[in-house]
Design a protein around this motif. Structure first.
Motif, mmCIF file in Angstrom:
data_model
loop_
_atom_site.group_PDB
_atom_site.id
_atom_site.type_symbol
_atom_site.label_atom_id
_atom_site.label_comp_id
_atom_site.label_asym_id
_atom_site.label_seq_id
_atom_site.Cartn_x
_atom_site.Cartn_y
_atom_site.Cartn_z
ATOM 1 N N PRO A 178 49.849 42.138 54.338
ATOM 2 C CA PRO A 178 49.745 41.427 55.622
ATOM 3 C C PRO A 178 49.475 39.949 55.341
ATOM 4 O O PRO A 178 48.850 39.610 54.337
ATOM 5 C CB PRO A 178 48.556 42.090 56.319
ATOM 6 N N TYR A 179 49.960 39.078 56.236
ATOM 7 C CA TYR A 179 49.889 37.636 55.967
ATOM 8 C C TYR A 179 48.459 37.096 56.014
ATOM 9 O O TYR A 179 48.209 35.974 55.588
ATOM 10 C CB TYR A 179 50.783 36.868 56.944
ATOM 11 N N CYS A 180 47.525 37.894 56.544
ATOM 12 C CA CYS A 180 46.143 37.422 56.638
ATOM 13 C C CYS A 180 45.360 37.710 55.357
ATOM 14 O O CYS A 180 44.187 37.363 55.261
ATOM 15 C CB CYS A 180 45.447 38.095 57.824
ATOM 16 N N ILE A 181 46.003 38.338 54.382
ATOM 17 C CA ILE A 181 45.267 38.733 53.171
ATOM 18 C C ILE A 181 44.702 37.481 52.466
ATOM 19 O O ILE A 181 45.364 36.439 52.403
ATOM 20 C CB ILE A 181 46.175 39.559 52.214
ATOM 21 N N ALA A 182 43.475 37.593 51.982
ATOM 22 C CA ALA A 182 42.827 36.449 51.320
ATOM 23 C C ALA A 182 43.222 36.415 49.846
ATOM 24 O O ALA A 182 43.634 37.425 49.279
ATOM 25 C CB ALA A 182 41.314 36.575 51.462
ATOM 26 N N ASP A 183 43.067 35.241 49.246
ATOM 27 C CA ASP A 183 43.403 35.077 47.829
ATOM 28 C C ASP A 183 42.642 36.061 46.938
ATOM 29 O O ASP A 183 43.211 36.656 46.035
ATOM 30 C CB ASP A 183 43.070 33.649 47.378
ATOM 31 N N ASN A 184 41.341 36.207 47.219
ATOM 32 C CA ASN A 184 40.550 37.096 46.356
ATOM 33 C C ASN A 184 40.959 38.560 46.539
ATOM 34 O O ASN A 184 40.847 39.366 45.616
ATOM 35 C CB ASN A 184 39.045 36.896 46.578
ATOM 36 N N GLU A 185 41.491 38.898 47.731
ATOM 37 C CA GLU A 185 41.973 40.276 47.947
ATOM 38 C C GLU A 185 43.269 40.507 47.171
ATOM 39 O O GLU A 185 43.456 41.553 46.535
ATOM 40 C CB GLU A 185 42.169 40.525 49.450
ATOM 41 N N LEU A 186 44.142 39.502 47.189
ATOM 42 C CA LEU A 186 45.379 39.627 46.397
ATOM 43 C C LEU A 186 45.048 39.731 44.912
ATOM 44 O O LEU A 186 45.665 40.507 44.176
ATOM 45 C CB LEU A 186 46.276 38.408 46.623
ATOM 46 N N GLU A 187 44.058 38.945 44.512
ATOM 47 C CA GLU A 187 43.643 38.968 43.104
ATOM 48 C C GLU A 187 43.142 40.363 42.716
ATOM 49 O O GLU A 187 43.428 40.862 41.624
ATOM 50 C CB GLU A 187 42.554 37.921 42.893
ATOM 51 N N GLN A 188 42.430 40.979 43.672
ATOM 52 C CA GLN A 188 41.919 42.335 43.436
ATOM 53 C C GLN A 188 43.094 43.309 43.195
ATOM 54 O O GLN A 188 43.053 44.135 42.295
ATOM 55 C CB GLN A 188 41.148 42.758 44.690
ATOM 56 N N ILE A 189 44.139 43.169 44.014
ATOM 57 C CA ILE A 189 45.318 44.036 43.852
ATOM 58 C C ILE A 189 45.962 43.791 42.491
ATOM 59 O O ILE A 189 46.294 44.730 41.748
ATOM 60 C CB ILE A 189 46.344 43.796 44.993
ATOM 61 N N GLU A 190 46.092 42.513 42.130
ATOM 62 C CA GLU A 190 46.743 42.165 40.848
ATOM 63 C C GLU A 190 45.952 42.738 39.662
ATOM 64 O O GLU A 190 46.536 43.292 38.722
ATOM 65 C CB GLU A 190 46.843 40.643 40.716
ATOM 66 N N THR A 191 44.628 42.598 39.746
ATOM 67 C CA THR A 191 43.781 43.087 38.646
ATOM 68 C C THR A 191 43.945 44.593 38.486
ATOM 69 O O THR A 191 44.092 45.110 37.375
ATOM 70 C CB THR A 191 42.293 42.754 38.939
ATOM 71 N N VAL A 192 43.958 45.304 39.621
ATOM 72 C CA VAL A 192 44.081 46.762 39.557
ATOM 73 C C VAL A 192 45.474 47.151 39.040
ATOM 74 O O VAL A 192 45.608 48.091 38.254
ATOM 75 C CB VAL A 192 43.768 47.400 40.937
ATOM 76 N N ILE A 193 46.496 46.418 39.442
ATOM 77 C CA ILE A 193 47.845 46.738 38.937
ATOM 78 C C ILE A 193 47.861 46.633 37.413
ATOM 79 O O ILE A 193 48.331 47.546 36.717
ATOM 80 C CB ILE A 193 48.922 45.798 39.568
ATOM 81 N N LEU A 194 47.310 45.558 36.880
ATOM 82 C CA LEU A 194 47.323 45.378 35.416
ATOM 83 C C LEU A 194 46.513 46.480 34.734
ATOM 84 O O LEU A 194 46.918 46.999 33.697
ATOM 85 C CB LEU A 194 46.803 43.978 35.046
ATOM 86 N N GLU A 195 45.411 46.862 35.369
ATOM 87 C CA GLU A 195 44.575 47.932 34.801
ATOM 88 C C GLU A 195 45.335 49.257 34.784
ATOM 89 O O GLU A 195 45.374 49.962 33.768
ATOM 90 C CB GLU A 195 43.295 48.043 35.655
ATOM 91 N N VAL A 196 45.980 49.565 35.909
ATOM 92 C CA VAL A 196 46.697 50.839 36.020
ATOM 93 C C VAL A 196 47.904 50.888 35.074
ATOM 94 O O VAL A 196 48.209 51.923 34.481
ATOM 95 C CB VAL A 196 47.093 51.090 37.501
ATOM 96 N N LEU A 197 48.570 49.742 34.927
ATOM 97 C CA LEU A 197 49.739 49.711 34.038
ATOM 98 C C LEU A 197 49.355 50.069 32.603
ATOM 99 O O LEU A 197 50.165 50.629 31.861
ATOM 100 C CB LEU A 197 50.408 48.321 34.075
ATOM 101 N N ASN A 198 48.117 49.762 32.238
ATOM 102 C CA ASN A 198 47.656 50.104 30.876
ATOM 103 C C ASN A 198 47.417 51.604 30.722
ATOM 104 O O ASN A 198 47.261 52.097 29.615
ATOM 105 C CB ASN A 198 46.363 49.360 30.552
ATOM 106 N N LEU A 199 47.405 52.320 31.861
ATOM 107 C CA LEU A 199 47.108 53.751 31.801
ATOM 108 C C LEU A 199 48.348 54.634 31.959
ATOM 109 O O LEU A 199 48.259 55.849 31.823
ATOM 110 C CB LEU A 199 46.093 54.121 32.900
ATOM 111 N N VAL A 200 49.493 54.020 32.307
ATOM 112 C CA VAL A 200 50.682 54.888 32.557
ATOM 113 C C VAL A 200 51.337 55.328 31.242
ATOM 114 O O VAL A 200 51.197 54.690 30.231
ATOM 115 C CB VAL A 200 51.758 54.219 33.459
#
Ligand code: PMP
Length: 425
Positions: free
Chosen positions: A403-425
């Motif tokens: 959603p366009y209202c998402i804050a920078d730190n929330e997007l950062e949270q998503i990015e961090t989790v993506i990188l973490e999960v990618l290390n587990l696949v």
């Protein structure tokens, strides 16, 4: 919460579900980019809840406009009656859409927008005295789950039980690697005649795997259709309302479509509503003195005044600086995140278009082939949910469409989790 899951299991039939699928997650409230469960657990929504919730969950400005409309009138039958919210919404949509669009036909959702557009294309030809039965569509596309929409969508597991009941469609390769091939295909089909219309998701195929392709290649196909007098239908159900970086993906096209299908972000994802817009030329083939040429198509909830009010509030928000800044911020973050993702060994083909970032996940030892039923899909989704993030991969294609209202730190949270999960696949 368990009680809700048990009661749900007893009586409800959810879309796309089977015995063995993960239990549905109860949601009680929403706030900005967050979904909140009855026990207070918060889930960060990275996909705008089926790509629709443009301004965030339980958006107060849209709620207020809906509440004000509820005080006035809830339902107006749209045959023989009209109302200010429908008129104002049409005026404002047309002011934003490509200039060749002059008419708005309201429907209930994305699939019915597609149905209406296909019917307008077929009957438009019939009203001019021509019988045309075949549609052209981009291979791998998705346009909804009703019969017409399925007919022009990719023939896959979703459509297999209905294969005998779908009408004729000819497929054009998505013009990514070999635009010349697509051009030859469309020329050959147009030369055969009997083409009622060409339907496509402009610039990016959504459910087909977030496949992005260049505007100029689509322009070349649209030029062929224009020269052959065949109407073109842009299915902007997903791409509309800022997703691709401009208000509509069609804004990037030199050759404007004759019909445009809208839904999802139309009401900011609050109420079900869709619309088909078209050119005056097409409308005039229906609006004649001959009653039998009328478009005999209508839905009980066409132009719902409450949905129109929601859409008007959503358009106000699009025009506010906060939304524009939000979209620009998301695009900038996506562009900055893309190279970091691309450096990961389990990632292929990182692509960014406007507020969409997508990539293929290729687990070590896998063939790298993309498919909706890729086994990594469910694993990825549950790993994200365990970490409080909603991302819903299309097979092994993972994407962020927030959603366009998402804050920078929330997007950062998503990015961090993506990188973490990618290390587990
Ligand atoms: N067209 C496109 C491009 C879509 O992405 C979708 C839904 N994902 C639809 C049509 C169908 O819309 P709805 O689910 O509202 O019927």
């Amino acid at each position: 919460m368990n009680d809700l899951i048990l009661r749900d299991a007893k009586h409800l039939w959810h879309p796309f579900t089977w015995q063995g699928a993960a239990e549905p997650i109860p949601i009680e409230r929403g706030e900005g980019a967050w979904l909140i469960q009855p026990d207070g657990t918060r889930i960060l929504d990275g996909i705008s809840s089926w790509w629709a919730v443009t301004h965030g969950h339980a958006c107060p400005e849209i709620s207020a406009r809906i509440a004000a409309q509820l005080e006035k009138i809830h339902h107006v039958m749209f045959a023989g009656f009209t109302h200010a919210p429908a008129i104002e919404l049409a005026e404002r949509l047309l002011a934003l859409l490509p200039e060749n669009q002059t008419r708005v036909f309201y429907v209930d959702n994305g699939a019915t927008a597609v149905e209406a557009a296909l019917k307008i294309a077929i009957q438009g030809a019939a009203n001019r005295g021509e019988k045309r039965t075949k549609f052209l569509a981009l291979e791998g596309g998705y346009h909804g789950d009703t019969f017409g929409a399925m007919s022009v969508g990719a023939r896959a597991a979703f459509t297999a039980p209905f294969a005998d009941h779908l009408f004729e469609t000819a497929w054009i390769d998505v013009p990514i690697q070999n635009p010349e091939t697509s051009l030859h295909q469309i020329r050959a089909h147009l030369a055969e005649g009997n083409v009622a219309g060409f339907i496509f998701e402009p610039l990016v195929q959504g459910a087909g795997g977030m496949r992005i392709y260049p505007a100029e290649h689509l322009d070349a196909l649209l030029t062929e259709c224009r020269n052959a007098g065949v109407p073109t239908i842009a299915d902007e159900v997903m791409t509309g309302f800022g997703r691709t970086g401009t208000m509509f993906a069609s804004d990037r096209l030199r050759v404007k479509p004759d019909l445009i299908c809208l839904s999802k972000g139309l009401t900011g994802g609050t109420l079900p509503m869709g619309a088909v817009t078209c050119t005056e030329e097409l409308y005039q083939t229906f609006y004649t003195g001959d009653r039998m040429k009328a478009f005999f198509h209508g839905h009980t909830f066409s132009a719902s005044p409450i949905a129109c009010a929601a859409a008007l509030a959503s358009l106000d928000l699009f025009e506010a600086p906060a939304c524009r800044q939000g979209m620009a911020r998301i695009q900038a973050r996506h562009r900055a995140f893309a190279p970091r993702l691309a450096a990961h060994s389990a990632v292929r083909d990182v692509r960014v278009l406007g507020t969409l970032l997508a990539f293929d996940v290729v687990p070590p030892g896998s063939s790298g082939e993309s498919s909706y039923f890729h086994p990594v899909k469910d694993r990825l989704q549950s790993m994200f949910l365990e970490r409080g993030i909603l991302l819903r991969p299309l097979g092994n294609v993972l994407y962020i469409l927030p959603p366009y209202c998402i804050a920078d730190n929330e997007l950062e949270q998503i990015e961090t989790v993506i990188l973490e999960v990618l290390n587990l696949v």
